[in-house]
Design a protein around this motif. Structure first.
Motif, mmCIF file in Angstrom:
data_model
loop_
_atom_site.group_PDB
_atom_site.id
_atom_site.type_symbol
_atom_site.label_atom_id
_atom_site.label_comp_id
_atom_site.label_asym_id
_atom_site.label_seq_id
_atom_site.Cartn_x
_atom_site.Cartn_y
_atom_site.Cartn_z
ATOM 1 N N ASP A 60 30.294 62.057 44.054
ATOM 2 C CA ASP A 60 30.240 61.112 42.944
ATOM 3 C C ASP A 60 29.034 60.186 42.944
ATOM 4 O OD1 ASP A 60 32.841 61.870 41.849
ATOM 5 O OD2 ASP A 60 33.685 60.890 43.629
ATOM 6 N N ASN A 61 28.506 59.866 44.116
ATOM 7 C CA ASN A 61 27.519 58.791 44.214
ATOM 8 C C ASN A 61 26.320 59.155 45.073
ATOM 9 O OD1 ASN A 61 29.156 56.745 42.808
ATOM 10 N ND2 ASN A 61 30.471 56.831 44.624
ATOM 11 N N LEU A 62 25.209 58.487 44.770
ATOM 12 C CA LEU A 62 24.014 58.482 45.604
ATOM 13 C C LEU A 62 23.964 57.121 46.290
ATOM 14 C CD1 LEU A 62 21.217 59.886 46.288
ATOM 15 C CD2 LEU A 62 20.282 58.522 44.414
ATOM 16 N N TYR A 63 23.755 57.128 47.612
ATOM 17 C CA TYR A 63 23.722 55.885 48.388
ATOM 18 C C TYR A 63 22.320 55.691 48.955
ATOM 19 C CZ TYR A 63 28.742 56.814 48.206
ATOM 20 O OH TYR A 63 30.011 57.108 47.774
ATOM 21 N N VAL A 64 21.720 54.550 48.680
ATOM 22 C CA VAL A 64 20.365 54.257 49.152
ATOM 23 C C VAL A 64 20.396 52.950 49.929
ATOM 24 C CG1 VAL A 64 17.966 53.851 48.512
ATOM 25 C CG2 VAL A 64 19.373 55.411 47.135
ATOM 26 N N ASN A 65 20.028 53.007 51.193
ATOM 27 C CA ASN A 65 19.923 51.819 52.038
ATOM 28 C C ASN A 65 18.457 51.569 52.355
ATOM 29 O OD1 ASN A 65 22.710 51.304 52.236
ATOM 30 N ND2 ASN A 65 22.925 52.756 53.919
ATOM 31 N N VAL A 66 17.962 50.408 51.974
ATOM 32 C CA VAL A 66 16.572 50.026 52.220
ATOM 33 C C VAL A 66 16.548 49.056 53.399
ATOM 34 C CG1 VAL A 66 14.509 48.924 51.290
ATOM 35 C CG2 VAL A 66 15.985 50.299 49.787
ATOM 36 N N TYR A 67 15.829 49.422 54.449
ATOM 37 C CA TYR A 67 15.737 48.587 55.652
ATOM 38 C C TYR A 67 14.430 47.798 55.602
ATOM 39 C CZ TYR A 67 19.774 51.045 57.470
ATOM 40 O OH TYR A 67 21.047 51.536 57.636
ATOM 41 N N THR A 68 14.545 46.489 55.558
ATOM 42 C CA THR A 68 13.375 45.626 55.408
ATOM 43 C C THR A 68 13.586 44.291 56.105
ATOM 44 O OG1 THR A 68 11.962 44.487 53.788
ATOM 45 C CG2 THR A 68 14.260 44.816 53.170
ATOM 46 N N ASN A 69 12.481 43.711 56.559
ATOM 47 C CA ASN A 69 12.526 42.353 57.118
ATOM 48 C C ASN A 69 12.627 41.292 56.027
ATOM 49 O OD1 ASN A 69 12.208 43.413 59.680
ATOM 50 N ND2 ASN A 69 10.036 42.914 59.848
ATOM 51 N N PHE A 70 12.292 41.675 54.799
ATOM 52 C CA PHE A 70 12.184 40.687 53.728
ATOM 53 C C PHE A 70 13.549 40.165 53.297
ATOM 54 C CE2 PHE A 70 12.002 39.402 49.275
ATOM 55 C CZ PHE A 70 11.014 38.447 49.337
ATOM 56 N N PHE A 71 13.591 38.867 53.041
ATOM 57 C CA PHE A 71 14.750 38.253 52.393
ATOM 58 C C PHE A 71 14.253 37.117 51.524
ATOM 59 C CE2 PHE A 71 14.193 36.103 56.458
ATOM 60 C CZ PHE A 71 14.366 34.747 56.173
ATOM 61 N N GLU A 72 15.006 36.777 50.510
ATOM 62 C CA GLU A 72 14.598 35.699 49.610
ATOM 63 C C GLU A 72 14.647 34.367 50.352
ATOM 64 O OE1 GLU A 72 17.040 36.076 46.133
ATOM 65 O OE2 GLU A 72 15.965 37.876 45.436
ATOM 66 N N GLY A 73 13.511 33.682 50.376
ATOM 67 C CA GLY A 73 13.363 32.468 51.163
ATOM 68 C C GLY A 73 12.599 32.691 52.451
ATOM 69 N N ALA A 74 12.216 33.949 52.725
ATOM 70 C CA ALA A 74 11.468 34.248 53.953
ATOM 71 C C ALA A 74 10.078 33.641 53.923
ATOM 72 C CB ALA A 74 11.379 35.756 54.160
ATOM 73 N N ASP A 75 9.502 33.521 52.704
ATOM 74 C CA ASP A 75 8.207 32.865 52.584
ATOM 75 C C ASP A 75 8.365 31.631 51.695
ATOM 76 O OD1 ASP A 75 8.305 33.724 49.941
ATOM 77 O OD2 ASP A 75 6.908 35.372 50.238
ATOM 78 N N SER A 76 7.301 30.883 51.523
ATOM 79 C CA SER A 76 7.351 29.648 50.736
ATOM 80 C C SER A 76 6.861 29.856 49.308
ATOM 81 C CB SER A 76 6.488 28.576 51.413
ATOM 82 O OG SER A 76 5.127 28.998 51.495
#
Length: 244
Positions: A60-76
């Motif tokens: 039924d589904n396609l599953y996509v997991n993106v592995y990243t260091n980025f998160f909102e607020g990681a930079d200014s």
């Protein structure tokens, strides 16, 4: 053990192997054009690194997991998570793997058919007509310019009845820590309803500054999976014929 039982178990084993083949890893081998230096990650890799995509699917589904260091607020600078782009006619970037597709941008690369809004989980279809007008592009304040980073939800078309989703709860919470952004795309939302045929897909994700971009291709189902399932069914059929 009867020959029928042996053949049945063999067919089941092939089926299990086929199921395990329903997953792939797309590593970051993409730079893209518009970069003012020859490199992959611009800025601090502890903040912007995109490591890989892990892709799998079921009936039924396609599953996509993106592995990243980025998160909102990681930079200014207020950069946000970008959206997930999907192609249903293969992955066709401009350039070569050897130069990490260093000439590829919105003007000459893959035209994505769909975009999944990471903030809402809504799936939008993109038209080839006035294609770029439906997209949020990086730049001119970014180092990597003219790269697709998001969908303009007021310009693209929401897929009717779509049930796809995004889960950002696994995102990194500390600089230098790898997190995961999870996307579930309903195959029917992409027009994929017959898994007896292989569909070539393309996938793309980046943050809104495009300081690191990942793209790659994946087949649903993989041709080898179809072959293994076919062998299993043939083996099971032959064993039943022998028993009869």
């Amino acid at each position: 053990m009867s020959s029928f039982t042996k053949s049945t178990l063999a067919a089941l084993a092939i089926g299990v192997a086929a199921a395990s083949a329903n997953a792939a890893t797309i590593n970051d081998g993409y730079n893209g054009a518009g970069l003012s230096y020859n490199g992959d990650v611009f800025g601090d890799a502890k903040i912007y690194q995109v490591d890989r995509m892990e892709v799998s699917y079921d009936a039924d589904n396609l599953y996509v997991n993106v592995y990243t260091n980025f998160f909102e607020g990681a930079d200014s600078l207020g950069h946000k998570f970008g959206d997930l782009f999907i192609s249903t006619n293969g992955w066709n970037p401009n350039g070569t793997a050897a130069n990490r597709y260093g000439t590829d941008d919105v003007s000459n690369g893959e035209h994505w058919e769909y975009a999944l809004d990471s903030a809402t989980g809504d799936l939008y279809s993109l038209s080839d007509v006035d294609y770029a007008s439906q997209l949020v592009l990086s730049g001119p304040g970014s180092v990597r310019v003219n790269q697709e980073v998001g969908v303009k939800t007021d310009a693209a078309s929401l897929v009717a009845g779509e049930t796809s989703s995004a889960d950002l709860s696994g995102a990194s919470a500390a600089v230098g820590s790898l997190g995961v952004l999870s996307f579930t795309i309903t195959l029917a939302d992409l027009g994929i309803t017959d898994l007896s045929k292989s569909t070539a897909l393309g996938l793309r994700w980046t943050m809104t500054c495009a300081n690191d971009v990942i793209e790659g291709g994946f087949n649903v189902p993989e041709p080898g999976t179809l072959a293994m399932l076919g062998l299993g069914l043939v083996g099971l059929g032959l064993s039943r014929r022998k028993k009869a």
